[in-house]
Design a protein around this motif. Structure first.
Motif, PDB file in Angstrom:
ATOM      1  N   ASN A  50      34.778  43.882  49.236  1.00 57.93           N
ATOM      2  CA  ASN A  50      35.638  44.830  49.935  1.00 57.93           C
ATOM      3  C   ASN A  50      37.104  44.890  49.335  1.00 57.93           C
ATOM      4  N   THR A  51      37.424  44.953  47.960  1.00 55.63           N
ATOM      5  CA  THR A  51      38.457  44.787  47.364  1.00 55.63           C
ATOM      6  C   THR A  51      39.523  45.225  47.916  1.00 55.63           C
ATOM      7  N   ASP A  52      39.568  46.646  48.242  1.00 50.82           N
ATOM      8  CA  ASP A  52      40.593  47.182  48.803  1.00 50.82           C
ATOM      9  C   ASP A  52      41.157  46.587  49.902  1.00 50.82           C
ATOM     10  N   ALA A  53      40.580  46.101  50.986  1.00 50.18           N
ATOM     11  CA  ALA A  53      40.777  45.487  51.894  1.00 50.18           C
ATOM     12  C   ALA A  53      41.371  44.198  51.637  1.00 50.18           C
ATOM     13  N   GLY A  54      40.780  43.575  50.765  1.00 54.11           N
ATOM     14  CA  GLY A  54      41.291  42.187  50.149  1.00 54.11           C
ATOM     15  C   GLY A  54      42.529  42.191  49.797  1.00 54.11           C
ATOM     16  N   ILE A  55      42.982  43.312  48.855  1.00 55.61           N
ATOM     17  CA  ILE A  55      44.146  43.380  48.245  1.00 55.61           C
ATOM     18  C   ILE A  55      45.180  43.908  49.179  1.00 55.61           C
ATOM     19  N   ALA A  56      44.851  44.681  50.165  1.00 53.77           N
ATOM     20  CA  ALA A  56      45.912  45.028  51.516  1.00 53.77           C
ATOM     21  C   ALA A  56      46.234  43.687  52.042  1.00 53.77           C
ATOM     22  N   LEU A  57      45.222  42.822  52.214  1.00 55.30           N
ATOM     23  CA  LEU A  57      45.661  41.308  53.058  1.00 55.30           C
ATOM     24  C   LEU A  57      46.397  40.507  51.922  1.00 55.30           C
ATOM     25  N   TYR A  58      46.407  40.524  50.770  1.00 59.30           N
ATOM     26  CA  TYR A  58      46.890  39.944  50.005  1.00 59.30           C
ATOM     27  C   TYR A  58      48.626  40.144  49.942  1.00 59.30           C
ATOM     28  N   GLU A  59      48.584  41.596  49.824  1.00 56.81           N
ATOM     29  CA  GLU A  59      50.145  42.118  49.890  1.00 56.81           C
ATOM     30  C   GLU A  59      50.682  41.866  51.185  1.00 56.81           C
ATOM     31  N   LYS A  60      50.087  41.996  52.094  1.00 58.81           N
ATOM     32  CA  LYS A  60      50.667  41.624  53.478  1.00 58.81           C
ATOM     33  C   LYS A  60      51.187  40.252  53.426  1.00 58.81           C
ATOM     34  N   ALA A  61      50.019  39.259  53.087  1.00 55.53           N
ATOM     35  CA  ALA A  61      50.569  38.002  52.731  1.00 55.53           C
ATOM     36  C   ALA A  61      52.010  37.545  52.148  1.00 55.53           C
ATOM     37  N   ILE A  62      51.880  38.258  51.007  1.00 51.58           N
ATOM     38  CA  ILE A  62      53.210  37.830  50.081  1.00 51.58           C
ATOM     39  C   ILE A  62      54.530  38.328  50.847  1.00 51.58           C
ATOM     40  N   ASN A  63      54.413  39.446  51.780  1.00 51.40           N
ATOM     41  CA  ASN A  63      55.272  39.767  52.392  1.00 51.40           C
ATOM     42  C   ASN A  63      55.742  39.303  53.896  1.00 51.40           C
ATOM     43  N   THR A  64      55.052  38.084  54.040  1.00 48.22           N
ATOM     44  CA  THR A  64      55.051  37.519  55.154  1.00 48.22           C
ATOM     45  C   THR A  64      55.657  36.124  55.064  1.00 48.22           C
ATOM     46  N   LYS A  65      56.603  35.600  55.933  1.00 49.17           N
ATOM     47  CA  LYS A  65      57.406  34.512  55.759  1.00 49.17           C
ATOM     48  C   LYS A  65      56.494  33.221  55.638  1.00 49.17           C
ATOM     49  N   GLY A  66      56.647  32.297  54.862  1.00 44.57           N
ATOM     50  CA  GLY A  66      55.901  31.166  55.089  1.00 44.57           C
ATOM     51  C   GLY A  66      54.785  30.866  54.147  1.00 44.57           C
ATOM     52  N   LEU A  67      54.423  32.009  53.376  1.00 39.40           N
ATOM     53  CA  LEU A  67      53.405  31.869  52.468  1.00 39.40           C
ATOM     54  C   LEU A  67      53.352  30.572  51.256  1.00 39.40           C
ATOM     55  N   SER A  68      52.498  29.854  51.443  1.00 41.69           N
ATOM     56  CA  SER A  68      52.507  28.459  50.331  1.00 41.69           C
ATOM     57  C   SER A  68      52.843  28.829  49.250  1.00 41.69           C
ATOM     58  N   THR A  69      53.504  28.198  48.433  1.00 43.41           N
ATOM     59  CA  THR A  69      53.808  28.453  46.660  1.00 43.41           C
ATOM     60  C   THR A  69      52.667  28.664  45.955  1.00 43.41           C
ATOM     61  N   ASP A  70      51.508  27.758  46.045  1.00 52.27           N
ATOM     62  CA  ASP A  70      50.329  27.933  45.331  1.00 52.27           C
ATOM     63  C   ASP A  70      49.723  29.382  45.646  1.00 52.27           C
ATOM     64  N   TYR A  71      49.828  29.875  46.660  1.00 52.20           N
ATOM     65  CA  TYR A  71      49.192  31.321  47.043  1.00 52.20           C
ATOM     66  C   TYR A  71      50.074  32.158  46.549  1.00 52.20           C
ATOM     67  N   LEU A  72      51.325  32.281  46.491  1.00 56.01           N
ATOM     68  CA  LEU A  72      52.329  33.229  45.916  1.00 56.01           C
ATOM     69  C   LEU A  72      52.134  33.290  44.321  1.00 56.01           C
ATOM     70  N   ILE A  73      52.011  32.167  43.935  1.00 50.83           N
ATOM     71  CA  ILE A  73      51.785  32.085  42.335  1.00 50.83           C
ATOM     72  C   ILE A  73      50.405  32.604  42.016  1.00 50.83           C
ATOM     73  N   TYR A  74      49.542  32.548  42.725  1.00 48.58           N
ATOM     74  CA  TYR A  74      47.905  33.043  42.619  1.00 48.58           C
ATOM     75  C   TYR A  74      47.864  34.468  42.733  1.00 48.58           C
ATOM     76  N   ALA A  75      48.629  35.147  43.660  1.00 45.87           N
ATOM     77  CA  ALA A  75      48.696  36.633  44.029  1.00 45.87           C
ATOM     78  C   ALA A  75      48.683  37.312  42.906  1.00 45.87           C
ATOM     79  N   PRO A  76      49.712  36.960  41.968  1.00 52.50           N
ATOM     80  CA  PRO A  76      49.883  37.957  40.912  1.00 52.50           C
ATOM     81  C   PRO A  76      48.843  38.295  40.093  1.00 52.50           C
ATOM     82  N   PHE A  77      48.075  37.168  39.840  1.00 54.41           N
ATOM     83  CA  PHE A  77      46.883  37.166  38.684  1.00 54.41           C
ATOM     84  C   PHE A  77      45.793  37.975  39.383  1.00 54.41           C
TER      85      PHE A  77
END
Length: 272
Positions: free
Chosen positions: A63-90
């Protein structure tokens, strides 16, 4: 480290609750209280990380579209861990969301106190983004910058690739020979060297390298495609078609060096 933060602290909270309760003969109740606090910690303090984990699970389930939507929500949510924010663009780029990739890159590059490894990973993703958006020279610089931060097979393979993409075949030839000296068993480095031989017209040398890669096996569609190019030049059309069909048997991501459409076009050109 990320797993330690995400799961180590909650476990520690449960243990601490049990220990505190044990002092008053209420170890079970203390553990329950610790568990409740741990759940609150995960639900609120680590909410952004939980969104990333849910996104990864959705993507893995198809379910790629749903996963990407959750990723986008995560990077706009305060407190995201650094490693995750670096992983998300890839991940955004891998699935073809170039605008989301750029947005996440811009957020990640503003972070302070990044480790050298984190900076290097960002540079590699930035290089891939620049290549995919037609900025080959800037991509080359980003890959070289990453390489200078820490030489490894990955940076060797990206530079060898981008030099050929930028049609710097002589420079690529020499660089890929150096890469082979560094790691002659890496499939991507071997593919780069074989493709350099191909551009030099040294088809026998290229085919010899591809034979070695095929003996080991690979899951990179572009390697089968590049092998097919050499086989076509050598006149082995039948085997070239086999390799092109093998390339199509894999799921091809947005950051692959060849698209499914290109592979199908080459097959059509050969009369498939």
């Amino acid at each position: 480290m990320q797993l330690l933060v995400n799961f180590g602290i909650p476990v520690l909270l449960v243990l601490m609750g049990g220990s505190a309760g044990g002092r008053y003969g209420q170890q079970f109740l203390g553990s329950v209280l610790g568990l409740i606090i741990a759940l609150i910690y995960l639900s609120f303090i680590k909410r952004a990380d939980l969104l990333m984990m849910k996104g990864s699970k959705a993507i893995k389930s198809g379910n790629t579209d749903a996963g990407i939507a959750l990723y986008e929500k995560a990077i706009n949510t305060k407190g995201l861990s650094t490693d995750y924010l670096i992983y998300a663009p890839f991940i955004f780029l891998r699935y073809g969301y170039e605008d989301k990739c750029l947005n996440a890159l811009n957020k990640a590059e503003k972070l302070r106190a990044l480790t050298p490894g984190q900076k290097k990973n960002l540079l590699i993703t930035k290089g891939l983004y620049l290549w995919k958006t037609g900025e080959g020279e800037d991509a080359e610089k980003a890959f070289y910058d990453a390489h200078n931060m820490g030489i490894d097979s990955q940076t060797y393979s990206y530079i060898g690739f981008i030099l050929m993409e930028n049609k710097k075949y002589d420079e690529a030839y020499e660089f890929n020979k150096e890469a082979m000296e560094y790691n002659e068993d890496d499939a991507s480095i071997m593919d780069n060297m074989a493709l350099s031989y191909y551009h030099k017209g040294e088809i026998a040398e290229a085919l010899s390298l591809y034979d070695k890669i095929m003996e080991k096996g690979t899951h990179f569609p572009v390697i089968y495609y590049n092998h097919a190019l050499c086989l076509i030049t050598a006149g082995d059309i039948g085997k070239a078609k086999e390799q092109l069909n093998k390339a199509l048997s894999f799921k091809i991501s947005h950051i692959a060096a060849v698209s499914g459409e290109e592979i199908e076009a080459k097959l059509k050109e050969l009369g498939e």
